[in-house]
Design a protein around this motif. Structure first.
Motif, PDB file in Angstrom:
ATOM      1  N   LEU A   3      22.966  32.094  55.439  1.00 55.18           N
ATOM      2  CA  LEU A   3      23.170  32.920  54.254  1.00 55.18           C
ATOM      3  C   LEU A   3      21.956  33.767  53.896  1.00 55.18           C
ATOM      4  O   LEU A   3      21.891  34.316  52.805  1.00 55.18           O
ATOM      5  CB  LEU A   3      23.554  32.031  53.060  1.00 55.18           C
ATOM      6  N   GLY A   4      20.985  33.877  54.795  1.00 56.19           N
ATOM      7  CA  GLY A   4      19.803  34.692  54.557  1.00 56.19           C
ATOM      8  C   GLY A   4      18.529  33.875  54.681  1.00 56.19           C
ATOM      9  O   GLY A   4      18.540  32.677  54.946  1.00 56.19           O
ATOM     10  N   MET A   5      17.412  34.560  54.466  1.00 56.24           N
ATOM     11  CA  MET A   5      16.103  33.918  54.521  1.00 56.24           C
ATOM     12  C   MET A   5      15.916  33.077  53.260  1.00 56.24           C
ATOM     13  O   MET A   5      16.179  33.529  52.154  1.00 56.24           O
ATOM     14  CB  MET A   5      15.009  34.983  54.605  1.00 56.24           C
ATOM     15  N   LEU A   6      15.469  31.833  53.451  1.00 56.78           N
ATOM     16  CA  LEU A   6      15.222  30.928  52.339  1.00 56.78           C
ATOM     17  C   LEU A   6      13.742  30.573  52.308  1.00 56.78           C
ATOM     18  O   LEU A   6      13.182  30.140  53.313  1.00 56.78           O
ATOM     19  CB  LEU A   6      16.055  29.649  52.478  1.00 56.78           C
ATOM     20  N   THR A   7      13.124  30.769  51.158  1.00 56.40           N
ATOM     21  CA  THR A   7      11.725  30.399  50.948  1.00 56.40           C
ATOM     22  C   THR A   7      11.684  29.186  50.030  1.00 56.40           C
ATOM     23  O   THR A   7      12.263  29.205  48.947  1.00 56.40           O
ATOM     24  CB  THR A   7      10.941  31.559  50.304  1.00 56.40           C
ATOM     25  N   VAL A   8      11.029  28.140  50.489  1.00 54.12           N
ATOM     26  CA  VAL A   8      10.860  26.913  49.711  1.00 54.12           C
ATOM     27  C   VAL A   8       9.377  26.767  49.419  1.00 54.12           C
ATOM     28  O   VAL A   8       8.554  26.802  50.332  1.00 54.12           O
ATOM     29  CB  VAL A   8      11.354  25.673  50.503  1.00 54.12           C
ATOM     30  N   THR A   9       9.033  26.626  48.131  1.00 53.54           N
ATOM     31  CA  THR A   9       7.634  26.431  47.770  1.00 53.54           C
ATOM     32  C   THR A   9       7.461  25.105  47.043  1.00 53.54           C
ATOM     33  O   THR A   9       8.404  24.583  46.442  1.00 53.54           O
ATOM     34  CB  THR A   9       7.107  27.574  46.874  1.00 53.54           C
ATOM     35  N   GLY A  10       6.248  24.589  47.107  1.00 52.70           N
ATOM     36  CA  GLY A  10       5.943  23.326  46.450  1.00 52.70           C
ATOM     37  C   GLY A  10       4.559  22.832  46.836  1.00 52.70           C
ATOM     38  O   GLY A  10       3.707  23.611  47.267  1.00 52.70           O
ATOM     39  N   HIS A  11       4.362  21.531  46.701  1.00 54.63           N
ATOM     40  CA  HIS A  11       3.085  20.892  47.024  1.00 54.63           C
ATOM     41  C   HIS A  11       3.343  19.698  47.941  1.00 54.63           C
ATOM     42  O   HIS A  11       4.355  19.013  47.805  1.00 54.63           O
ATOM     43  CB  HIS A  11       2.379  20.402  45.759  1.00 54.63           C
TER      44      HIS A  11
END
Length: 94
Positions: A43-51
């Motif tokens: 469904l497209g590019m997915l960016t996951v951010t966190g620590h």
């Protein structure tokens, strides 16, 4: 399975207590480190951010990815990657 069902793109996203993210429909892992994952999905590019992010499970044959850590955000971009046109160094050094 009908022809229409084969062509429909699908993705499941399960986030448990902001600590475990389980995804289906992943086609490629573009890059990752302990704060950012870039994933190509159906469904497209997915960016996951966190620590303290790390990959708990990866099976691209099945399209499955599990990420553990402190999840802060999930963001989709439709179509081509935001990094398209950048070389390897451009992706690494945003």
């Amino acid at each position: 399975m009908s022809e229409l069902q084969k062509k429909q793109k699908q993705q499941d996203v399960k986030l448990t207590n902001r600590k475990l993210l389980e995804l289906t429909g992943v086609t490629k892992v573009e890059s990752f480190d302990n704060q950012l994952f870039l994933l190509n999905t159906e469904l497209g590019m997915l960016t996951v951010t966190g620590h303290n992010l790390h990959m708990k499970h990866l099976s691209l044959e099945q399209g499955l990815v599990a990420i553990e850590g402190s999840i802060q955000s999930l963001a989709y971009s439709d179509g081509a990657s935001a990094n398209k046109g950048k070389g390897l160094l451009g992706k690494l050094f945003r």
